[in-house]
Design a protein around this motif. Structure first.
Motif, mmCIF file in Angstrom:
data_model
loop_
_atom_site.group_PDB
_atom_site.id
_atom_site.type_symbol
_atom_site.label_atom_id
_atom_site.label_comp_id
_atom_site.label_asym_id
_atom_site.label_seq_id
_atom_site.Cartn_x
_atom_site.Cartn_y
_atom_site.Cartn_z
ATOM 1 N N THR A 1 -9.580 20.615 -13.612
ATOM 2 C CA THR A 1 -8.989 19.928 -14.768
ATOM 3 C C THR A 1 -7.473 19.863 -14.637
ATOM 4 N N PHE A 2 -6.869 20.964 -14.219
ATOM 5 C CA PHE A 2 -5.418 21.009 -14.015
ATOM 6 C C PHE A 2 -5.001 19.990 -12.967
ATOM 7 N N LEU A 3 -5.686 19.964 -11.843
ATOM 8 C CA LEU A 3 -5.355 19.048 -10.761
ATOM 9 C C LEU A 3 -5.453 17.597 -11.221
ATOM 10 N N GLN A 4 -6.472 17.284 -11.988
ATOM 11 C CA GLN A 4 -6.619 15.922 -12.513
ATOM 12 C C GLN A 4 -5.530 15.593 -13.527
ATOM 13 N N SER A 5 -5.151 16.568 -14.339
ATOM 14 C CA SER A 5 -4.178 16.301 -15.398
ATOM 15 C C SER A 5 -2.761 16.102 -14.867
ATOM 16 N N ILE A 6 -2.428 16.686 -13.723
ATOM 17 C CA ILE A 6 -1.062 16.549 -13.218
ATOM 18 C C ILE A 6 -0.899 15.370 -12.265
ATOM 19 N N ARG A 7 -1.970 14.685 -11.959
ATOM 20 C CA ARG A 7 -1.898 13.525 -11.065
ATOM 21 C C ARG A 7 -0.935 12.493 -11.639
ATOM 22 N N GLY A 8 0.076 12.139 -10.874
ATOM 23 C CA GLY A 8 1.045 11.138 -11.292
ATOM 24 C C GLY A 8 2.182 11.660 -12.154
ATOM 25 N N MET A 9 2.178 12.945 -12.461
ATOM 26 C CA MET A 9 3.249 13.517 -13.280
ATOM 27 C C MET A 9 4.511 13.732 -12.455
ATOM 28 N N LYS A 10 5.635 13.727 -13.147
ATOM 29 C CA LYS A 10 6.909 14.076 -12.525
ATOM 30 C C LYS A 10 6.979 15.597 -12.383
ATOM 31 N N GLN B 1 0.839 -1.192 0.000
ATOM 32 C CA GLN B 1 0.000 0.000 0.000
ATOM 33 C C GLN B 1 0.877 1.246 0.000
ATOM 34 N N THR B 2 0.683 2.098 -0.974
ATOM 35 C CA THR B 2 1.402 3.367 -1.023
ATOM 36 C C THR B 2 0.369 4.479 -1.072
ATOM 37 N N PRO B 3 0.646 5.569 -0.407
ATOM 38 C CA PRO B 3 -0.321 6.663 -0.449
ATOM 39 C C PRO B 3 -0.388 7.266 -1.845
ATOM 40 N N ASP B 4 -1.587 7.417 -2.341
ATOM 41 C CA ASP B 4 -1.786 8.033 -3.653
ATOM 42 C C ASP B 4 -1.813 9.538 -3.509
ATOM 43 N N ALA B 5 -1.660 10.208 -4.629
ATOM 44 C CA ALA B 5 -1.809 11.662 -4.622
ATOM 45 C C ALA B 5 -3.229 11.978 -4.183
ATOM 46 N N PRO B 6 -3.418 13.044 -3.467
ATOM 47 C CA PRO B 6 -4.758 13.358 -2.987
ATOM 48 C C PRO B 6 -5.731 13.548 -4.142
ATOM 49 N N GLN B 7 -6.894 12.968 -4.004
ATOM 50 C CA GLN B 7 -7.930 13.114 -5.013
ATOM 51 C C GLN B 7 -8.588 14.470 -4.838
ATOM 52 N N ASP B 8 -8.959 15.097 -5.964
ATOM 53 C CA ASP B 8 -9.547 16.424 -5.852
ATOM 54 C C ASP B 8 -10.893 16.389 -5.129
ATOM 55 N N ASP B 9 -11.607 15.251 -5.204
ATOM 56 C CA ASP B 9 -12.875 15.196 -4.488
ATOM 57 C C ASP B 9 -12.674 14.949 -3.000
ATOM 58 N N GLU B 10 -11.484 14.466 -2.606
ATOM 59 C CA GLU B 10 -11.173 14.285 -1.197
ATOM 60 C C GLU B 10 -10.727 15.591 -0.559
ATOM 61 N N GLN B 11 -10.184 16.487 -1.356
ATOM 62 C CA GLN B 11 -9.679 17.752 -0.844
ATOM 63 C C GLN B 11 -10.213 18.916 -1.668
ATOM 64 N N PRO B 12 -11.467 19.257 -1.483
ATOM 65 C CA PRO B 12 -12.016 20.370 -2.259
ATOM 66 C C PRO B 12 -11.319 21.690 -1.932
ATOM 67 N N ASP B 13 -10.661 21.767 -0.773
ATOM 68 C CA ASP B 13 -9.948 22.993 -0.438
ATOM 69 C C ASP B 13 -8.776 23.239 -1.383
ATOM 70 N N VAL B 14 -8.228 22.176 -1.973
ATOM 71 C CA VAL B 14 -7.138 22.345 -2.943
ATOM 72 C C VAL B 14 -7.669 23.110 -4.153
ATOM 73 N N ILE B 15 -8.828 22.715 -4.626
ATOM 74 C CA ILE B 15 -9.438 23.413 -5.766
ATOM 75 C C ILE B 15 -9.765 24.848 -5.375
ATOM 76 N N ASP B 16 -10.280 25.028 -4.161
ATOM 77 C CA ASP B 16 -10.588 26.380 -3.686
ATOM 78 C C ASP B 16 -9.338 27.248 -3.641
ATOM 79 N N ARG B 17 -8.201 26.662 -3.249
ATOM 80 C CA ARG B 17 -6.950 27.423 -3.194
ATOM 81 C C ARG B 17 -6.386 27.687 -4.582
ATOM 82 N N LEU B 18 -6.636 26.781 -5.529
ATOM 83 C CA LEU B 18 -6.131 26.957 -6.898
ATOM 84 C C LEU B 18 -6.992 27.897 -7.736
ATOM 85 N N THR B 19 -8.270 27.959 -7.464
ATOM 86 C CA THR B 19 -9.210 28.717 -8.296
ATOM 87 C C THR B 19 -8.788 30.157 -8.562
ATOM 88 N N PRO B 20 -8.336 30.935 -7.569
ATOM 89 C CA PRO B 20 -7.928 32.313 -7.871
ATOM 90 C C PRO B 20 -6.776 32.405 -8.879
#
Length: 122
Positions: free
Chosen positions: A65-74, A35-54
């Protein structure tokens, strides 16, 4: 018991999801992936989207869309994506440095230094 003793008395060893069977041993059990921790899902942390929106000129959908697209990227792929979105005027030129790095760093999405971030962001 030392590792050498453990290996000598074992019929199979599991390491990182791979099973290494000793000669003559039959291994027919499934070994679960670690078991390895995955990157936080945007639906698990709506505050991330709130912080990115501005930083996305107030557009929450672009932030999501940005948050979903960078999941797993280097890290270099993330900064390339940011540069692309700044060029497309989806990310604010004023927010592309410390503000954006801080959110991504705090959330564990981008784990490199701010200096590294600023060198790669145009």
């Amino acid at each position: 018991m030392s590792l050498a003793q453990t290996v000598r008395y074992s019929t199979a060893i599991s390491a990182r999801g791979c099973v290494f069977a000793m000669p003559g041993a039959t291994v027919n059990q499934h070994v679960p992936e670690p078991q390895t921790p995955d990157a936080p899902q945007d639906d698990e942390q709506p505050d991330v989207i709130d912080r990115l929106t501005p930083m996305f000129y107030g557009d929450a959908e672009n932030a999501k869309t940005f948050l979903q697209s960078i999941r797993g990227m280097k890290p270099t792929q993330i900064t390339e994506k940011v540069n692309q979105l700044v060029g497309e005027r989806k990310i604010s030129d004023m927010s592309k440095h410390r503000d954006l790095w801080k959110v991504l760093s705090d959330c564990g999405i981008y784990d490199k230094s701010e200096t590294n971030w600023n060198r790669q962001i145009r």
